[in-house]
Design a protein around this motif. Sequence first.
Motif, PDB file in Angstrom:
ATOM      1  N   MET A   1       0.832  -1.211   0.000  1.00 43.75           N
ATOM      2  CA  MET A   1       0.000   0.000   0.000  1.00 43.75           C
ATOM      3  C   MET A   1       0.866   1.260   0.000  1.00 43.75           C
ATOM      4  O   MET A   1       0.563   2.252  -0.668  1.00 43.75           O
ATOM      5  N   CYS A   2       1.958   1.202   0.760  1.00 43.32           N
ATOM      6  CA  CYS A   2       2.865   2.352   0.841  1.00 43.32           C
ATOM      7  C   CYS A   2       3.436   2.676  -0.543  1.00 43.32           C
ATOM      8  O   CYS A   2       3.512   3.849  -0.940  1.00 43.32           O
ATOM      9  N   ALA A   3       3.808   1.652  -1.280  1.00 46.11           N
ATOM     10  CA  ALA A   3       4.380   1.865  -2.617  1.00 46.11           C
ATOM     11  C   ALA A   3       3.351   2.490  -3.553  1.00 46.11           C
ATOM     12  O   ALA A   3       3.682   3.351  -4.384  1.00 46.11           O
ATOM     13  N   ILE A   4       2.082   2.069  -3.425  1.00 47.14           N
ATOM     14  CA  ILE A   4       1.022   2.604  -4.275  1.00 47.14           C
ATOM     15  C   ILE A   4       0.799   4.092  -3.972  1.00 47.14           C
ATOM     16  O   ILE A   4       0.627   4.909  -4.884  1.00 47.14           O
ATOM     17  N   VAL A   5       0.786   4.446  -2.660  1.00 41.52           N
ATOM     18  CA  VAL A   5       0.600   5.842  -2.277  1.00 41.52           C
ATOM     19  C   VAL A   5       1.761   6.692  -2.784  1.00 41.52           C
ATOM     20  O   VAL A   5       1.568   7.802  -3.284  1.00 41.52           O
ATOM     21  N   GLN A   6       2.995   6.147  -2.678  1.00 41.98           N
ATOM     22  CA  GLN A   6       4.162   6.869  -3.185  1.00 41.98           C
ATOM     23  C   GLN A   6       4.022   7.131  -4.688  1.00 41.98           C
ATOM     24  O   GLN A   6       4.289   8.237  -5.177  1.00 41.98           O
ATOM     25  N   ARG A   7       3.586   6.126  -5.410  1.00 48.29           N
ATOM     26  CA  ARG A   7       3.440   6.253  -6.862  1.00 48.29           C
ATOM     27  C   ARG A   7       2.330   7.248  -7.202  1.00 48.29           C
ATOM     28  O   ARG A   7       2.461   8.040  -8.142  1.00 48.29           O
ATOM     29  N   CYS A   8       1.240   7.194  -6.436  1.00 41.59           N
ATOM     30  CA  CYS A   8       0.125   8.129  -6.639  1.00 41.59           C
ATOM     31  C   CYS A   8       0.601   9.569  -6.472  1.00 41.59           C
ATOM     32  O   CYS A   8       0.308  10.436  -7.302  1.00 41.59           O
ATOM     33  N   CYS A   9       1.353   9.831  -5.402  1.00 45.57           N
ATOM     34  CA  CYS A   9       1.851  11.183  -5.136  1.00 45.57           C
ATOM     35  C   CYS A   9       2.830  11.629  -6.217  1.00 45.57           C
ATOM     36  O   CYS A   9       2.845  12.797  -6.625  1.00 45.57           O
ATOM     37  N   ALA A  10       3.660  10.689  -6.692  1.00 45.75           N
ATOM     38  CA  ALA A  10       4.649  11.027  -7.719  1.00 45.75           C
ATOM     39  C   ALA A  10       3.974  11.333  -9.053  1.00 45.75           C
ATOM     40  O   ALA A  10       4.305  12.324  -9.725  1.00 45.75           O
TER      41      ALA A  10
END
Length: 446
Positions: A1-10
Motif C-alpha cells: 500500500m505504501c508503494a502505491i501511495v508513493q506512486r500516486c503522489c509522484a
Amino acid sequence: MCAIVQRCCALDSQAFRVCEGKGFELMIDTVLEIAKKHKGAPFPARELLPSATTVSTSVTNQAKALRKISVLKLKKILRTRGVCISVDGWTEDYTKTKFVQFIIHYIQDCILKEELITISEFDATKSQTAGAVRDFVFKTLADICISEEECADVTYITDAAATMITAFRVPNRTILERVSCACHMLNTCLQNSVNRKPNSQFKLSDERVPISTLIQSCKSLVTYCKQAYLSRRLSVAPVQAVETRWNSNLDMLVSIMRLYPELKDILQGRDERNRLPGPVDFLRAVVELLRPFKTATLALESSSMPTIHLVVPFFIKIRTHVSQPISEEFRYLLQYSALVAYQKQLKKVCDAKLVVDELHKAAVFLNPAMKGLLMYPTAEQSAIINGVQKMCGTTSFSFSSEHRSLPFSSVKKIAIAFRSFPFSFSFFWKMWIWFPVYRTVLCSAV
C-alpha cells in the motif's frame, strides 16, 4: 500500500501528507465498500471515477444544499442566543481583488464557537462610502437569506477604519451595535509608529528614521537570503515581514536577532558585512519595545474563549509599557535617542488609537476576577458602575470597595442588556454565582 501511495503522489505531483487527510481516508473507505458490493469482481478504475466536470458541478450542488441547512441553523442561533458577527476584509495581492468574510460567534453549552458564514467579493471600483459598505454587508447576508431585521440584535466586530465605524451609524437608518477589533487597533498602532506618509498625523520624524531604516534593512536581508540561497545554510529560515500579518515586523526582527551570529559569519565570509543590520543590541531594544504588542495580540485573538474583558487590562499594560523609560543598558547605543523618540511616537499613537468602549469597561466589571475595577481611579470606577446600572435599567443595588455583588434580578437585566453578545443567561449566571474564580464571563473574542 505504501508503494502505491508513493506512486500516486509522484504521478499526480501531490504531497505525501495527502494520505493522512480525512478526505483521502473517506475516499478509500468508499472504494472498499463499492468493491465489497461487487464481491471482488474486477472492473476498471476509470469506470468508477467521475470526470473533473462532474466533480465541479457536484460540488456546486452540494454547497447549495449545505447552505440551506446552514441558513436554518444560523436563523435559529440569531433568534435564540446572543451573537457577534465579525466582518473582515483583505486584498488578494496578485489581482488586487478585495474579499470580505463574515464569521459568526456564539456560545453553546458554555463553549464559545465560531463558524464561517460566507466570503464575498467587494467591488473596489464602486463607491466605498459608509452607506455603500453597509449596503454591501446586508446585501451579502441577504444573498444567504438573512435579513437586516433578523440581525437587529447582533453586535458587529470590524476594524477601526472610519468608513467601517460610520457604516453602522448611517443617518436615517437603524443604529447598530459595533465594536472595534482590539487586535486590529494594536496592529494599527504598530503601522502608524513607522508611518512616513507626508500627510499623516503620525508621520515619522527624522529623529526616528533609524528605526525605519532597521526594519527596511532586515526586510532586504531576508529577501537577499532567499535570492542568494543563504537560507539553506542557516539553522532556520529568517521570517519575512508581511504587511497584512499582525506583528510580522516583530517576528522578523526576532528571527534576525536569533540568527545574528550565523548571518554574521556567512556574510563576513562573502565580504558582505554591510548587509547585516545592527548592532544586535539595537535589534534587541526594538524587540523589547514591541514584544508586549504581540503578547496582547495572542491573548486577545483567541477564538476558543471570551476575551472582551481582557481588552482594558492589556491596553493599560501597553500604555504603561510605552510610558516607561528605555532601559539604561541601551544608553551606550548610538541609536539611543532614536529609541527614545520612537517610544514617544508609540505613546502618541497608542493614546490616540487604543480607545476602549463602554462595553469593554462593563465587561471588566462583570468579570469576577476584576470586578473591583482597581485599574481605574475611584471617580472612573463610579462612572463605570453607573454605566452598568443604565445597562440593566436599575439604580437599586449598591456596591462596596471590598466586595461587589448583584442580586439575581439585576444580573438578569444585565444579561438582557448584553443580549447581542454570544452567551446564554444560564451560562452567565453559572459563571457569576458558582465559578467566581473563572476569568471568562461573557461575550466573544474581540
